[in-house]
Design a protein around this motif. Structure first.
Motif, PDB file in Angstrom:
ATOM      1  N   ARG A 336     -33.489 154.772  27.306  1.00  0.00           N
ATOM      2  CA  ARG A 336     -33.187 154.699  28.684  1.00  0.00           C
ATOM      3  C   ARG A 336     -32.588 155.669  28.510  1.00  0.00           C
ATOM      4  O   ARG A 336     -32.505 156.041  30.254  1.00  0.00           O
ATOM      5  CB  ARG A 336     -32.681 153.560  28.627  1.00  0.00           C
ATOM      6  CG  ARG A 336     -32.186 152.215  29.850  1.00  0.00           C
ATOM      7  CD  ARG A 336     -32.460 150.754  30.078  1.00  0.00           C
ATOM      8  NE  ARG A 336     -33.161 150.154  29.519  1.00  0.00           N
ATOM      9  CZ  ARG A 336     -32.897 149.576  27.758  1.00  0.00           C
ATOM     10  NH1 ARG A 336     -31.626 150.092  27.244  1.00  0.00           N
ATOM     11  NH2 ARG A 336     -34.165 148.467  27.325  1.00  0.00           N
ATOM     12  N   TYR A 340     -31.877 158.069  32.690  1.00  0.00           N
ATOM     13  CA  TYR A 340     -31.042 157.644  33.510  1.00  0.00           C
ATOM     14  C   TYR A 340     -30.163 159.186  33.819  1.00  0.00           C
ATOM     15  O   TYR A 340     -29.308 159.377  34.457  1.00  0.00           O
ATOM     16  CB  TYR A 340     -30.085 156.472  33.234  1.00  0.00           C
ATOM     17  CG  TYR A 340     -30.447 155.154  33.092  1.00  0.00           C
ATOM     18  CD1 TYR A 340     -31.012 154.814  34.122  1.00  0.00           C
ATOM     19  CD2 TYR A 340     -30.939 154.182  31.874  1.00  0.00           C
ATOM     20  CE1 TYR A 340     -31.278 153.445  35.165  1.00  0.00           C
ATOM     21  CE2 TYR A 340     -31.384 152.418  32.302  1.00  0.00           C
ATOM     22  CZ  TYR A 340     -31.025 152.432  34.408  1.00  0.00           C
ATOM     23  OH  TYR A 340     -32.132 150.928  33.879  1.00  0.00           O
ATOM     24  N   THR A 348     -34.593 156.132  39.209  1.00  0.00           N
ATOM     25  CA  THR A 348     -34.467 155.171  38.153  1.00  0.00           C
ATOM     26  C   THR A 348     -32.906 154.000  39.185  1.00  0.00           C
ATOM     27  O   THR A 348     -32.888 152.923  38.117  1.00  0.00           O
ATOM     28  CB  THR A 348     -33.400 155.720  37.319  1.00  0.00           C
ATOM     29  OG1 THR A 348     -31.673 156.065  37.868  1.00  0.00           O
ATOM     30  CG2 THR A 348     -34.738 156.477  36.573  1.00  0.00           C
TER      31      THR A 348
END
Length: 380
Positions: A336, A340, A348
């Motif tokens: 994750r 990002y 995102t």
């Protein structure tokens, strides 16, 4: 309608009815975005086949009260199995695709299809014997390699010696005289995840991170399969910081060599760590072993690197990580974080990135849904 178009609409219609998303012709027109006459033709054909039933009336929204459509209930069981390198997960589903029971058995995928299918077949027969009076309606198998769908032939599986070109569907049909579906494990798991979430996301990238790494795009409730049904091969995407290790495909620097369970096990063995299986790696992370946690975090970040281009290109609603490594929060969090970091903020801003909710049964649930919606599972 042309046969190919009819087949696609048939699959989509059955999938929508199976999930409960639609219950009437009007619902189908809105969901499929096709002409009313097209929906009428598809529904008429399914009624003639006996696959669906029309009964009762629904609530009126201003006009005539709509007739309710539903899949025909049948008695019996569906047998499903997901094959890995060392284990197979075998289960029985109800005709509606709901998973009833599961069992894990040891296999050696490198032993070849004859021996592996013998173990799986015997397990299915044992489970079926424990459910007396239940007719076997269909068999579904998920394999850890590229599978032509719906043909069921394996095409160049890197981690399955002796399987290339094997017509798995035909071999299973020789033993089980019922409808058979064979699919790639990541695609079957993606279907299971989507069904379990009840169509929560419009477009979803599903990643199966276990011994190897597979992926699949689900768009509008449908699996994107590509020209030969071989889409989703992220495991051999070249990534930076890979150390140029040789991959099972013969190339170097592939994602599989640094971000998979097999890669972590090899790296930890080289470090002299006692955690050399995925289960031991999971246990070591739970115990906060610093060496293992650091390696798992690095592997997750490299998975994020490989996925970032896909996210920027496809703009999905969600990235869902399944497989054994999805149980490691540090792995998912690292993926994750890298997404990002690497993706455009516009991609995102509303992107969901999380672990699977279907868990280890995702592929079995997906196979049950495939059997329910793509084959005739009526009792003979």
């Amino acid at each position: 309608m042309e046969p190919s178009i009819s087949a696609t609409l048939r699959d989509q219609t059955l999938s929508l009815l199976a999930s409960g998303t639609v219950t009437s012709r009007a619902d189908l027109i809105e969901a499929l975005q096709v002409a009313p006459s097209t929906v009428t033709s598809v529904v008429r054909r399914l009624l003639e086949e006996g696959v669906i039933l029309e009964e009762g009336v629904g609530r009126s929204t201003g006009g005539r009260r709509p007739r309710i459509l539903r899949l025909r209930e049948t008695k019996g069981i569906l047998a499903v199995a997901e094959l890995g390198g060392r284990h197979a997960r075998v289960g029985l589903c109800a005709p509606d695709g709901a998973l009833r029971t599961t069992e894990e058995v040891a296999i050696d995928i490198a032993a070849g299809p004859t021996e592996v299918f013998e173990v799986v077949g015997a397990t299915v027969e044992r489970l079926q014997a424990a459910a007396p009076g239940q007719e076997l309606l269909g068999v579904g198998v998920a394999l850890p390699g590229p599978v032509e769908f719906p043909g069921g032939r394996l095409i160049g599986p890197a981690r399955m010696p002796g399987w290339s070109g094997v017509d798995a569907r035909a071999r299973l049909a020789e033993r089980f005289p019922v409808p058979v579906v064979v699919d790639n494990d990541a695609k079957a798991a993606a279907i299971g995840e989507y069904v379990t979430r009840r169509n929560e996301f419009g477009d979803m990238i599903y990643v199966k991170a276990g011994t190897g790494i597979g992926a699949c795009l689900v768009s509008g409730g449908q699996i994107y399969r590509g020209g030969r049904g071989l889409s989703g091969d992220v495991t051999h995407v070249r990534v930076a910081d890979s150390g140029e290790r040789e991959c099972s495909c013969g190339s170097r620097g592939c994602l599989e060599t640094v971000a998979s369970g097999a890669a972590l096990a090899r790296q930890l063995t080289e470090q002299g760590s006692p955690a050399t299986t995925i289960r031991e790696i999971v246990a070591a992370v739970s115990d906060a072993d610093p060496t293992v946690v650091t390696m798992v975090r690095h592997a997750g970040r490299l998975l994020g690197v490989a996925l970032s281009g896909l996210v920027n290109f496809l703009n999905p609603d969600a990235v869902v990580i399944g497989g054994a490594l999805s149980s490691l929060d540090v792995y998912v969090a690292a993926t994750r974080g890298m997404l990002y970091e690497r993706c455009l903020p516009s991609m995102t801003q509303s992107l969901t990135i999380e672990a699977s909710v279907a868990g280890p049964d995702a592929a079995l649930v997906g196979l049950g849904h495939l059997l329910r919606t793509t084959t005739d599972v009526r009792p003979s």
